[in-house]
Design a protein around this motif. Sequence first.
Motif, PDB file in Angstrom:
ATOM      1  N   ASP A 152       0.856  -1.189   0.000  1.00  0.00           N
ATOM      2  CA  ASP A 152       0.000   0.000   0.000  1.00  0.00           C
ATOM      3  C   ASP A 152       0.892   1.239   0.000  1.00  0.00           C
ATOM      4  OD1 ASP A 152      -1.791   2.020   0.403  1.00  0.00           O
ATOM      5  OD2 ASP A 152      -2.484   1.328   2.363  1.00  0.00           O
ATOM      6  N   MET A 153       1.069   1.852  -1.175  1.00  0.00           N
ATOM      7  CA  MET A 153       2.005   2.971  -1.283  1.00  0.00           C
ATOM      8  C   MET A 153       1.503   4.229  -0.573  1.00  0.00           C
ATOM      9  SD  MET A 153       4.321   1.337  -2.721  1.00  0.00           S
ATOM     10  CE  MET A 153       5.526   2.644  -2.973  1.00  0.00           C
ATOM     11  N   ASN A 154       0.221   4.310  -0.293  1.00  0.00           N
ATOM     12  CA  ASN A 154      -0.302   5.433   0.487  1.00  0.00           C
ATOM     13  C   ASN A 154       0.143   5.390   1.941  1.00  0.00           C
ATOM     14  OD1 ASN A 154      -2.061   7.406  -0.918  1.00  0.00           O
ATOM     15  ND2 ASN A 154      -3.095   5.562  -1.631  1.00  0.00           N
ATOM     16  N   SER A 155       0.663   4.238   2.363  1.00  0.00           N
ATOM     17  CA  SER A 155       1.029   4.059   3.770  1.00  0.00           C
ATOM     18  C   SER A 155       2.488   4.401   4.055  1.00  0.00           C
ATOM     19  CB  SER A 155       0.759   2.610   4.185  1.00  0.00           C
ATOM     20  OG  SER A 155       1.711   1.742   3.576  1.00  0.00           O
ATOM     21  N   ILE A 156       3.208   4.945   3.078  1.00  0.00           N
ATOM     22  CA  ILE A 156       4.625   5.250   3.264  1.00  0.00           C
ATOM     23  C   ILE A 156       4.831   6.111   4.510  1.00  0.00           C
ATOM     24  CG2 ILE A 156       6.628   6.450   2.321  1.00  0.00           C
ATOM     25  CD1 ILE A 156       5.685   5.737  -0.450  1.00  0.00           C
ATOM     26  N   VAL A 157       5.770   5.678   5.342  1.00  0.00           N
ATOM     27  CA  VAL A 157       6.118   6.410   6.566  1.00  0.00           C
ATOM     28  C   VAL A 157       7.617   6.644   6.577  1.00  0.00           C
ATOM     29  CG1 VAL A 157       6.256   6.238   9.089  1.00  0.00           C
ATOM     30  CG2 VAL A 157       4.186   5.494   7.905  1.00  0.00           C
ATOM     31  N   CYS A 158       8.029   7.833   7.008  1.00  0.00           N
ATOM     32  CA  CYS A 158       9.444   8.130   7.230  1.00  0.00           C
ATOM     33  C   CYS A 158       9.711   8.072   8.731  1.00  0.00           C
ATOM     34  CB  CYS A 158       9.794   9.514   6.680  1.00  0.00           C
ATOM     35  SG  CYS A 158      11.467  10.056   7.092  1.00  0.00           S
ATOM     36  N   GLU A 159      10.751   7.354   9.128  1.00  0.00           N
ATOM     37  CA  GLU A 159      11.019   7.154  10.556  1.00  0.00           C
ATOM     38  C   GLU A 159      12.216   7.944  11.078  1.00  0.00           C
ATOM     39  OE1 GLU A 159       9.298   2.662  11.330  1.00  0.00           O
ATOM     40  OE2 GLU A 159      11.416   2.875  10.743  1.00  0.00           O
ATOM     41  N   ASP A 160      12.997   8.562  10.211  1.00  0.00           N
ATOM     42  CA  ASP A 160      14.236   9.186  10.680  1.00  0.00           C
ATOM     43  C   ASP A 160      14.118  10.689  10.922  1.00  0.00           C
ATOM     44  OD1 ASP A 160      15.600  10.647   8.062  1.00  0.00           O
ATOM     45  OD2 ASP A 160      14.368   8.925   7.535  1.00  0.00           O
ATOM     46  N   ILE A 161      13.062  11.336  10.430  1.00  0.00           N
ATOM     47  CA  ILE A 161      12.891  12.773  10.611  1.00  0.00           C
ATOM     48  C   ILE A 161      11.917  13.017  11.762  1.00  0.00           C
ATOM     49  CG2 ILE A 161      12.144  14.928   9.553  1.00  0.00           C
ATOM     50  CD1 ILE A 161      12.905  13.792   6.847  1.00  0.00           C
ATOM     51  N   THR A 162      12.386  13.684  12.800  1.00  0.00           N
ATOM     52  CA  THR A 162      11.562  13.881  13.996  1.00  0.00           C
ATOM     53  C   THR A 162      10.660  15.098  13.900  1.00  0.00           C
ATOM     54  OG1 THR A 162      13.382  15.075  15.045  1.00  0.00           O
ATOM     55  CG2 THR A 162      13.222  12.713  15.493  1.00  0.00           C
ATOM     56  N   ASN A 163      11.065  16.106  13.124  1.00  0.00           N
ATOM     57  CA  ASN A 163      10.227  17.288  12.962  1.00  0.00           C
ATOM     58  C   ASN A 163       9.000  16.934  12.132  1.00  0.00           C
ATOM     59  OD1 ASN A 163       9.456  19.814  11.164  1.00  0.00           O
ATOM     60  ND2 ASN A 163      10.351  20.599  13.067  1.00  0.00           N
ATOM     61  N   GLU A 164       7.824  17.170  12.681  1.00  0.00           N
ATOM     62  CA  GLU A 164       6.589  16.697  12.057  1.00  0.00           C
ATOM     63  C   GLU A 164       6.351  17.300  10.678  1.00  0.00           C
ATOM     64  OE1 GLU A 164       1.769  16.453  13.017  1.00  0.00           O
ATOM     65  OE2 GLU A 164       3.188  17.071  14.574  1.00  0.00           O
ATOM     66  N   SER A 165       6.544  18.616  10.536  1.00  0.00           N
ATOM     67  CA  SER A 165       6.274  19.258   9.255  1.00  0.00           C
ATOM     68  C   SER A 165       7.295  18.839   8.197  1.00  0.00           C
ATOM     69  CB  SER A 165       6.266  20.774   9.413  1.00  0.00           C
ATOM     70  OG  SER A 165       7.530  21.246   9.862  1.00  0.00           O
ATOM     71  N   THR A 166       8.564  18.712   8.589  1.00  0.00           N
ATOM     72  CA  THR A 166       9.602  18.269   7.656  1.00  0.00           C
ATOM     73  C   THR A 166       9.361  16.833   7.232  1.00  0.00           C
ATOM     74  OG1 THR A 166      11.190  19.755   8.729  1.00  0.00           O
ATOM     75  CG2 THR A 166      12.086  18.038   7.296  1.00  0.00           C
ATOM     76  N   ASN A 167       8.943  16.019   8.198  1.00  0.00           N
ATOM     77  CA  ASN A 167       8.636  14.622   7.922  1.00  0.00           C
ATOM     78  C   ASN A 167       7.508  14.516   6.906  1.00  0.00           C
ATOM     79  OD1 ASN A 167       7.253  11.977   8.260  1.00  0.00           O
ATOM     80  ND2 ASN A 167       8.794  11.648   9.833  1.00  0.00           N
ATOM     81  N   GLN A 168       6.435  15.265   7.126  1.00  0.00           N
ATOM     82  CA  GLN A 168       5.286  15.205   6.229  1.00  0.00           C
ATOM     83  C   GLN A 168       5.631  15.723   4.841  1.00  0.00           C
ATOM     84  OE1 GLN A 168       2.303  13.691   7.141  1.00  0.00           O
ATOM     85  NE2 GLN A 168       2.094  13.766   4.916  1.00  0.00           N
ATOM     86  N   ARG A 169       6.516  16.718   4.792  1.00  0.00           N
ATOM     87  CA  ARG A 169       6.927  17.253   3.497  1.00  0.00           C
ATOM     88  C   ARG A 169       7.662  16.189   2.675  1.00  0.00           C
ATOM     89  NH1 ARG A 169       8.654  21.655   5.266  1.00  0.00           N
ATOM     90  NH2 ARG A 169      10.892  21.251   5.443  1.00  0.00           N
ATOM     91  N   LEU A 170       8.539  15.423   3.341  1.00  0.00           N
ATOM     92  CA  LEU A 170       9.247  14.348   2.637  1.00  0.00           C
ATOM     93  C   LEU A 170       8.285  13.265   2.179  1.00  0.00           C
ATOM     94  CD1 LEU A 170      11.790  12.852   1.690  1.00  0.00           C
ATOM     95  CD2 LEU A 170      11.910  11.816   3.957  1.00  0.00           C
ATOM     96  N   VAL A 171       7.374  12.851   3.055  1.00  0.00           N
ATOM     97  CA  VAL A 171       6.416  11.804   2.704  1.00  0.00           C
ATOM     98  C   VAL A 171       5.561  12.241   1.513  1.00  0.00           C
ATOM     99  CG1 VAL A 171       4.368  10.549   3.493  1.00  0.00           C
ATOM    100  CG2 VAL A 171       6.352  10.749   4.997  1.00  0.00           C
ATOM    101  N   ASN A 172       5.110  13.487   1.539  1.00  0.00           N
ATOM    102  CA  ASN A 172       4.307  13.989   0.415  1.00  0.00           C
ATOM    103  C   ASN A 172       5.123  13.998  -0.879  1.00  0.00           C
ATOM    104  OD1 ASN A 172       2.062  14.377   2.033  1.00  0.00           O
ATOM    105  ND2 ASN A 172       2.496  16.540   2.409  1.00  0.00           N
ATOM    106  N   HIS A 173       6.411  14.299  -0.760  1.00  0.00           N
ATOM    107  CA  HIS A 173       7.261  14.308  -1.940  1.00  0.00           C
ATOM    108  C   HIS A 173       7.436  12.885  -2.482  1.00  0.00           C
ATOM    109  CE1 HIS A 173      11.159  15.930  -4.009  1.00  0.00           C
ATOM    110  NE2 HIS A 173      10.153  15.780  -4.848  1.00  0.00           N
ATOM    111  N   LEU A 174       7.608  11.923  -1.588  1.00  0.00           N
ATOM    112  CA  LEU A 174       7.734  10.528  -2.016  1.00  0.00           C
ATOM    113  C   LEU A 174       6.463  10.052  -2.725  1.00  0.00           C
ATOM    114  CD1 LEU A 174       9.481   8.919   1.094  1.00  0.00           C
ATOM    115  CD2 LEU A 174      10.513   9.426  -1.127  1.00  0.00           C
TER     116      LEU A 174
END
Length: 201
Positions: free
Chosen positions: A69-91
């Motif tokens: 399920d590619m919609n479920s992609i999670v990033c585990e190494d970025i602790t800042n919530e907004s930066t994390n979400q920005r990367l996930v959205n980019h992926l």
Amino acid sequence: MKKLTGIIAMLAVIATQAFAADYEIDKSKSTVKWNGKKVTGEHYGTISLKDGKLEVEGNRLKSGVVHMDMNSIVCEDITNESTNQRLVNHLKSDDFFSVENHPVSKLEIRDVKHNSGNQYTLTGDLTIKNITHPVTFDATVDVKDKVLTASGALEVDRTQYDIRFRSGRFFSGLGDNLIYDTFTLDFNIVANTSSETVMTK
């Protein structure tokens, strides 16, 4: 003598038979970990499984298919919530996995080579963004008490799946912005079956 011959014949038939069963993947206990690297570091996280089924014959893996399920992609190494979400959205964007148009990726196992013990070499097809390429990787598979566990990792060349963002193969002068072309998918699978059937080879 006839009775003995009959027993031998029956044993010969049994010897040519193997128990076969389909194992449904337990999504709550199975994981897919991803890891991508760039010049300045790396990012890693998980992808949830949508579903999957593995075919076992004689307590050995024979084939299977896993849907991610590619919609479920999670990033585990970025602790800042907004930066994390920005990367996930980019992926999820068209720069990478185009999740809106291709929400599911698939790994299909077509050929299984038993090496020794619980060690196997698996060959099949990996489909990302509706693009399919063959893959081969080593895996550890155990089947016991109607539970199958399997683990293995494969390296993926993202450019084969039209993921070219900051790839040195297609863009020059990237410097520290370069992202390496290969990323890894590390599978840890748990699957269960409730029944077995006897199949004659």
